[in-house]
Scaffold this active site. Structure first.
Site, mmCIF file in Angstrom:
data_model
loop_
_atom_site.group_PDB
_atom_site.id
_atom_site.type_symbol
_atom_site.label_atom_id
_atom_site.label_comp_id
_atom_site.label_asym_id
_atom_site.label_seq_id
_atom_site.Cartn_x
_atom_site.Cartn_y
_atom_site.Cartn_z
ATOM 1 N N GLU A 74 -17.070 117.823 19.002
ATOM 2 C CA GLU A 74 -18.175 117.085 19.615
ATOM 3 C C GLU A 74 -17.717 116.100 20.694
ATOM 4 O OE1 GLU A 74 -19.298 118.976 16.052
ATOM 5 O OE2 GLU A 74 -17.826 117.355 16.150
ATOM 6 N N VAL A 98 -7.556 120.298 12.188
ATOM 7 C CA VAL A 98 -6.757 120.949 11.152
ATOM 8 C C VAL A 98 -7.457 122.222 10.685
ATOM 9 C CG1 VAL A 98 -5.713 118.797 10.361
ATOM 10 C CG2 VAL A 98 -7.793 119.609 9.281
ATOM 11 N N ARG A 104 -10.973 128.442 13.722
ATOM 12 C CA ARG A 104 -9.530 128.270 13.638
ATOM 13 C C ARG A 104 -9.154 127.024 14.432
ATOM 14 N NH1 ARG A 104 -6.028 131.324 11.630
ATOM 15 N NH2 ARG A 104 -4.504 130.839 13.223
#
Length: 181
Positions: A74, A98, A104
């Site tokens: 965001e 992460v 991914r």
């Protein structure tokens, strides 16, 4: 960095190097710091270190506006909207990407960095990234502590990059206005 400690230090100050003197800006600078709340306990270390270092580099704390978004994905939209206001001379982004969730982490990190670069080039407002993607991150106390320290270092580095770039741009814009460059 902390003048109060230096001024109040009775003896022993010869062991410490003097605090560096950083150049002052000709015009006031205003910086937006956009931070993701995902792994806040880690990412906030970047913000804390950034604020301390940027103040040492002659940008007043009241000239820094803080924004928090849910995650790193965001950040670019917020950076773009903030840049379009023309209120800010720089925008700093901080987040930790992460594994986990539907995307991914390499995709998210790459997308965020490319989008931040795009914002910078379209708006001519410099955007700095402390959005990090570790190869491995496990929510153990050892990993969290390691990355907290790492983000503190990144906060200092991004403050240095921000201040130096703003000084360089201030000089360049002055030269362009004077017809020198």
């Amino acid at each position: 960095m902390n003048q109060t400690l230096q001024e109040g230090d009775a003896g022993g100050s010869e062991d410490r190097p003097p605090a560096p003197e950083y150049p002052r800006f000709a015009k006031p600078q205003r910086v937006a710091f956009v931070q993701s709340s995902w792994h806040r306990e880690v990412v906030e270390e970047c913000r804390i270190a950034f604020l301390e270092e940027i103040v040492a580099r002659n940008i007043a704390r009241n000239q820094i506006d803080l924004f928090e978004v849910p995650g790193s994905f965001e950040i670019p939209l917020h950076a773009q909207l903030l840049a379009k206001t023309r209120r800010y001379t720089a925008i700093v982004a901080a987040g930790l990407v992460v594994d986990g969730g539907i995307y991914r982490h390499e995709f998210v990190a790459d997308t965020v960095i490319k989008a931040l670069m795009d914002v910078q080039l379209r708006t001519e407002v410099p955007v700095f990234s402390a959005v990090l993607t570790p190869q491995q991150f496990h929510e153990t106390s050892a990993h969290v502590e390691f990355f907290r320290k790492h983000f503190a270092v990144k906060g200092i580095e991004v403050a240095e990059a921000c201040a130096n770039t703003l000084l360089s741009l201030e000089r360049l814009r002055g030269q362009v206005a004077a017809g020198i460059a």
